[in-house]
Scaffold this active site. Sequence first.
Site, PDB file in Angstrom:
ATOM      1  N   CYS A   1       0.818  -1.221   0.000  1.00 13.70           N
ATOM      2  CA  CYS A   1       0.000   0.000   0.000  1.00 13.70           C
ATOM      3  C   CYS A   1       0.849   1.267   0.000  1.00 13.70           C
ATOM      4  O   CYS A   1       0.431   2.303  -0.537  1.00 13.70           O
ATOM      5  CB  CYS A   1      -0.892   0.047   1.245  1.00 13.70           C
ATOM      6  SG  CYS A   1      -1.429  -1.532   1.874  1.00 13.70           S
TER       7      CYS A   1
ATOM      8  N   CYS B   1      -2.851   3.332   2.794  1.00 13.45           N
ATOM      9  CA  CYS B   1      -3.552   2.230   3.463  1.00 13.45           C
ATOM     10  C   CYS B   1      -4.669   2.766   4.344  1.00 13.45           C
ATOM     11  O   CYS B   1      -4.689   3.936   4.723  1.00 13.45           O
ATOM     12  CB  CYS B   1      -2.569   1.400   4.275  1.00 13.45           C
ATOM     13  SG  CYS B   1      -3.267  -0.173   4.841  1.00 13.45           S
ATOM     14  N   ASP B   2      -5.557   1.866   4.727  1.00 10.01           N
ATOM     15  CA  ASP B   2      -6.864   2.184   5.296  1.00 10.01           C
ATOM     16  C   ASP B   2      -6.903   3.363   6.267  1.00 10.01           C
ATOM     17  O   ASP B   2      -7.589   4.349   6.050  1.00 10.01           O
ATOM     18  CB  ASP B   2      -7.428   0.954   6.017  1.00 10.01           C
ATOM     19  CG  ASP B   2      -7.687  -0.195   5.072  1.00 10.01           C
ATOM     20  OD1 ASP B   2      -7.329  -0.081   3.884  1.00 10.01           O
ATOM     21  OD2 ASP B   2      -8.242  -1.207   5.505  1.00 10.01           O
TER      22      ASP B   2
ATOM     23  N   CYS C   1      -5.333  -2.271  -1.506  1.00  7.53           N
ATOM     24  CA  CYS C   1      -6.265  -3.306  -1.957  1.00  7.53           C
ATOM     25  C   CYS C   1      -7.193  -2.765  -3.038  1.00  7.53           C
ATOM     26  O   CYS C   1      -7.720  -1.655  -2.925  1.00  7.53           O
ATOM     27  CB  CYS C   1      -7.088  -3.816  -0.783  1.00  7.53           C
ATOM     28  SG  CYS C   1      -6.101  -4.631   0.500  1.00  7.53           S
TER      29      CYS C   1
ATOM     30  N   GLU D   1     -10.544  -5.328  13.415  1.00  2.00           N
ATOM     31  CA  GLU D   1     -11.321  -5.856  12.294  1.00  2.00           C
ATOM     32  C   GLU D   1     -11.340  -7.378  12.382  1.00  2.00           C
ATOM     33  O   GLU D   1     -10.436  -7.987  12.952  1.00  2.00           O
ATOM     34  CB  GLU D   1     -10.712  -5.428  10.964  1.00  2.00           C
ATOM     35  CG  GLU D   1     -10.868  -3.950  10.677  1.00  2.00           C
ATOM     36  CD  GLU D   1     -10.332  -3.555   9.308  1.00  2.00           C
ATOM     37  OE1 GLU D   1      -9.748  -4.417   8.620  1.00  2.00           O
ATOM     38  OE2 GLU D   1     -10.488  -2.388   8.932  1.00  2.00           O
TER      39      GLU D   1
ATOM     40  N   SER E   1     -13.450  -5.402   8.151  1.00  2.00           N
ATOM     41  CA  SER E   1     -12.688  -4.883   7.037  1.00  2.00           C
ATOM     42  C   SER E   1     -13.637  -4.404   5.952  1.00  2.00           C
ATOM     43  O   SER E   1     -14.759  -4.897   5.808  1.00  2.00           O
ATOM     44  CB  SER E   1     -11.783  -5.979   6.479  1.00  2.00           C
ATOM     45  OG  SER E   1     -11.279  -5.627   5.213  1.00  2.00           O
TER      46      SER E   1
END
Length: 572
Positions: A54, A127-128, A199, A449, A475
């Site tokens: 990522c 990333c997230d 992702c 998560e 997630s």
Amino acid sequence: MTQWDKSKLPSRHVSVGPERAPHRSYYYAMGMTKEEINAPLVGVATCWNEAAPCNIALSRQAQSVKQGVREAGAAPREFTTITVTDGIAMGHQGMKSSLVSREVIADSIELTMRGHCYDAIVGLAGCDKSLPGVMMAMLRLNVPAVFMYGGSIRPGHHRGRDVTVLDVFEAVGTHAAGRMSDEELEELEQHACPGAGACGGQFTANTMACISEVMGLALPNSAGAPAPDEDRDVWALESGRQVVDLIRNNLRPRDIVTRKALENAARIVGATGGSTNAALHLPAIAHEAGIDFPLEEVARLMRDTPHIADLKPGGRYVALDVHRIGGVPVIIKALLDGGLLHGDCITATGKTLAENHAKVTFPQDQDVVRPVSNPISKIGGVVSLFGNLAPDGAIVKIAGMEKLRFEGTALCFDCEEDAFAAVEARAYKPGDVIVIRYEGPKGGPGMREMLSTTSALYGQGMGDKVALITDGRFSGATRGFCIGHVGPEAAVGGPIGMLRNGDRIVIDAEKGTIDVALSEEELSKRRADWKPRPHDYNSGALWKYAQTVGPARHGAVTQPGARSETHVYADI
């Protein structure tokens, strides 16, 4: 280089006047010229690291941002912050660090900017939790800012089909069920992620990337190209140039991220079947702007927005497919044409959202994104649930689901590890509602998560035969009847902590309800017998987080936010 009046810029405190000679000596030591020192200092913040794909392209992209800043007449100052990458942290105690990292990212950017008196910021994230963390810092500081997503990963290829990391997580369950060989699992893991980028499905990273564009902090179309593409460097260059223009015009993040812009953000999550984590991050971003935007208001807008983008995990396509048909602007254009967005919101271009997309043509020869008049579903892909089991609300992604009601019996676990072990051992039955509690912001601590557990269920072919509820998170890659953010959490005496094996639970995503078939008298009796459950994190960052974190309903934030400010950094 442009002559600048720095009398109202933060960097005057470290670069102007005889008393700042020692400070300027440090800049000369780094090779800066007198002209650069006299220009605005622009922080270029990245989340570059070698933890996961990522983030590995962010350092390269930052160099293009810096070039753009220089070309526009300002001086870039690059720095990095942390990330905790969920794909690596998933399924073990490391996931407790994930949501906490959002706060650390925001805090560390704030401290770097404050300490060095930078005048503006371009933030790059991949990333997230890094995307909302960077955006939260921008709003907290309120200096001119441009956000840029680092880009998604290209799809992997396995035995003639496109795959993502979700396929690998689900393959773990398939392998455990004896329906995949060791050799095929190894082959899949080696080919699922072909290079740099976050992702590829409409998981949390791409959901927040869409939000960055529609909310106006990112340049239009900057989120689309995959991380390895040279197009990303073009957008990085433009982001660097644009932030200098924002300094000249004194256009700041809180001018951009208004209540209406936040409503636009919630709309695009519903339209794309985005991550349930958006219902955690949007209240937190709003908090930094002094706007009250709790889970139920976010989710109402998500639900009321037709689901128009056919994206994984519930659909067929990934971010690269969106990019090929014109990128996030195509989704925004469809929503604007459908009358679902506030087109008059100002953006980082200095123009409104409608002006930015006036010349975008909705492509007809594709089925990745549909017009609002012909949606996949009239209900958005993410909805909230309320009831006696979740008085403060819960959230579920319904994109791709056929059945929106589930009734079953509780099977309770007090941590994810115990639940995952039961799933691996198939110690559950169809009709069970698997309950994972004491995983909330305080109780975890850290609100983990549960992708490993949900993916294992799907890998065993049981994803549509059981439900799962938790006071933790799911997630963005999770699919199925998986309800997260159940509040109040078990650690503070929420009803989820009162459940016992065999209790009857009814979940109705169409009505927006989640209830346990217990009388208020019985719940009160159980509440009287309930005792807090200790955890093992009694020092360090996780302990500190547990002391300060608020409920998921309001974004799981750790400080009072803009409403308690007596001054804004930008005006020091």
